[in-house]
Design a protein around this motif. Sequence first.
Motif, short mmCIF file in Angstrom:
data_model
loop_
_atom_site.label_atom_id
_atom_site.label_comp_id
_atom_site.label_asym_id
_atom_site.label_seq_id
_atom_site.Cartn_x
_atom_site.Cartn_y
_atom_site.Cartn_z
N ALA A 189 2.54 4.57 7.19
CA ALA A 189 2.51 3.68 5.97
C ALA A 189 4.21 3.63 5.58
N THR A 190 5.07 4.39 6.03
CA THR A 190 6.45 4.22 5.54
C THR A 190 7.30 3.20 6.40
N SER A 191 8.21 2.82 6.09
CA SER A 191 9.09 1.80 6.77
C SER A 191 9.70 2.27 8.16
N ARG A 192 9.97 3.80 8.19
CA ARG A 192 10.68 3.98 9.26
C ARG A 192 12.02 3.52 9.60
N LEU A 193 12.60 2.84 8.54
CA LEU A 193 14.07 2.11 8.61
C LEU A 193 15.19 3.41 8.30
N ASP A 208 0.75 -1.31 -0.04
CA ASP A 208 0.02 0.07 0.04
C ASP A 208 0.79 1.16 0.01
N TYR A 209 2.15 1.02 -0.11
CA TYR A 209 3.10 2.27 -0.01
C TYR A 209 2.85 3.51 -0.89
N GLN A 210 2.30 3.02 -2.18
CA GLN A 210 2.03 3.77 -3.28
C GLN A 210 1.02 4.92 -2.90
N HIS A 229 8.24 12.78 8.51
CA HIS A 229 7.83 12.24 7.48
C HIS A 229 7.99 12.83 6.32
N ASN A 230 8.38 12.09 5.15
CA ASN A 230 9.05 12.67 3.93
C ASN A 230 8.30 13.87 3.42
N ARG A 231 6.79 13.78 3.31
CA ARG A 231 6.05 14.78 2.71
C ARG A 231 6.25 16.15 3.54
N VAL A 259 7.52 1.30 -6.18
CA VAL A 259 7.43 2.87 -5.67
C VAL A 259 8.62 2.76 -4.75
N TRP A 260 8.39 1.85 -3.84
CA TRP A 260 9.40 1.88 -2.58
C TRP A 260 10.76 1.64 -2.92
N LEU A 261 11.08 0.60 -3.95
CA LEU A 261 12.49 0.43 -4.73
C LEU A 261 13.04 1.75 -4.94
#
Length: 466
Positions: free
Chosen positions: A229-233, A217-219, A338-340, A268-270
């Motif tokens: 929704a993001t990995s937080r890695l 569901d990342y996209q 968060h990136n956004r 999209v994650w890639l």
Amino acid sequence: MQLVWFRSDLRTYDNAALLAAMEQGPTMALFVACPKSWQQHDMAPMKQDLIRRRAEALKLELAALGVPLLLVEGTDYRALQSVFTALLPLGIDTVYSEQEYELREQQRDQMLQQWLAEQGVGWWQCDRQCGFAPGSFVTGSGAMYQVFTPFKKRWLQRFAEQGVTVLPRPKAQPTLRIPSLALAVMQPGDHSSAAWPVVQDTLLSQLRNYCQQRVQDYQKRRDFPALDATSRLSPYLALGALSVRQCIARLQFEAGDSLQQADSGASVWLSELIWRDFYKHVLVAWPDLIKHQPFQADTAAIRWRNDPALFQAWCDGKTGYPLVDAAMQQLNQSGWMHNRLRMVVASFLVKDLHIDWRWGERYFMSKLIDGDFAANNGGWQWAASTGTDAAPYFRIFNPVSQSERFDPDGAFIRTWLPALAACPAKHIHWPHSDTMVKSYPKPVVDHAQARQVTLALFQQARQQNG
Ligand SMILES: Cc1cc2nc3c(=O)[nH]c(=O)nc-3n(C[C@H](O)[C@H](O)[C@H](O)COP(=O)(O)OP(=O)(O)OC[C@H]3O[C@@H](n4cnc5c(N)ncnc54)[C@H](O)[C@@H]3O)c2cc1C
């Protein structure tokens, strides 16, 4: 005796230096905390704490492989020679490490390599911070890509041809004991990063779970900061507690064919992992970036207004723009954003407050648990329209419409701004028209006017450059 010197590769899996050393013979390991050098990089206290905690966990993980890890409290890089001087009587044959790309780190390595050679000690280094090493592919004219899309195309082509290799954890050696040495023992951190786990197996399960259960569901969900929704890695990638190759290989294994579909969550994650590679390749190709130069030289002429009071309002999350302020609270209180929101607050600082992007870049580094020079510099120069493949200068985020679009019911804003917790939904993105909201700051600038000033600043700089 072989010596592995851990720096930004704090892991036992997919660690070429560790594997190469242990293949040669009995191996010991070293990690040196260098708080003075870290401060010169504006490294956030929370990131420093995460490094110390991760190094402690690594010591146990290496002990299970029979490898003793010396955790030393150093000062700055200049003092490293004295640490190695104390180790040489143990009969060190070769020092193994993974390359770091930043300037001071490169200079440190050159100096030590030369000095170790004079002492008759070998130097072994690998280049594995990216999926594919910087310089391993370039444009038809032999230059590094300046635009992401063709870079990504080439990256994917290489990936289809070769895949990425993830190295196994080395087999254990008979437990090696080393005599105690007159070196200061690494101090514990301030525990400010305690919310972030540091045990390698836990991080690997987080990666696996993300790729198995959430990446699909990342996209659709990745741009909404109220959703997890993001990995937080990112903090672990920044420390090398996980390698990007491990992420790519795990994604490929779990996502299967969906990785081939351009709009799937997995692909999209890639893409985001490829952005990470892109900015590291850019840094290696243009080392002047580390000297705080804009990538687009003509933008050096922009006359930023640099009002200290406005900068402080931005840092404190008191600009009167709810999404910006909530985002800055997230950064100040949790060390992560968060990136956004990184894009929104960076655009706001530069294009609404007309403050030099380097002020924001530095502030981010001083707070982020995942601070990474290449990604941070790349992100700031993208937002400021001064970088490689940057946003065009006339693309100026409207902080209120970004809020309406990506935090539609205000859930994120309410989480981080208690003053707006009870604000009705219809006013949450612009609470100044709600007479009930009294304790929230008035807007520090008018967005429409600020936009015009930005356009003029860029146009003046262009005229000045002829
Ligand atoms: C102004 C600005 C500053 C930034 N500063 C940093 C920084 O200091 N350190 C940092 O790791 N990232 C930085 N980023 C990129 C991005 O915001 C974070 O990597 C991301 O928010 C981390 O969250 P995540 O791990 O959940 O990412 P996910 O969405 O799960 O992405 C997976 C991984 O891909 C990489 N990645 C994702 N987006 C980007 C990107 N745009 N550029 C480079 N790598 C990316 C990260 O390693 C991330 O962990 C910055 C972006 C901007 C706009």
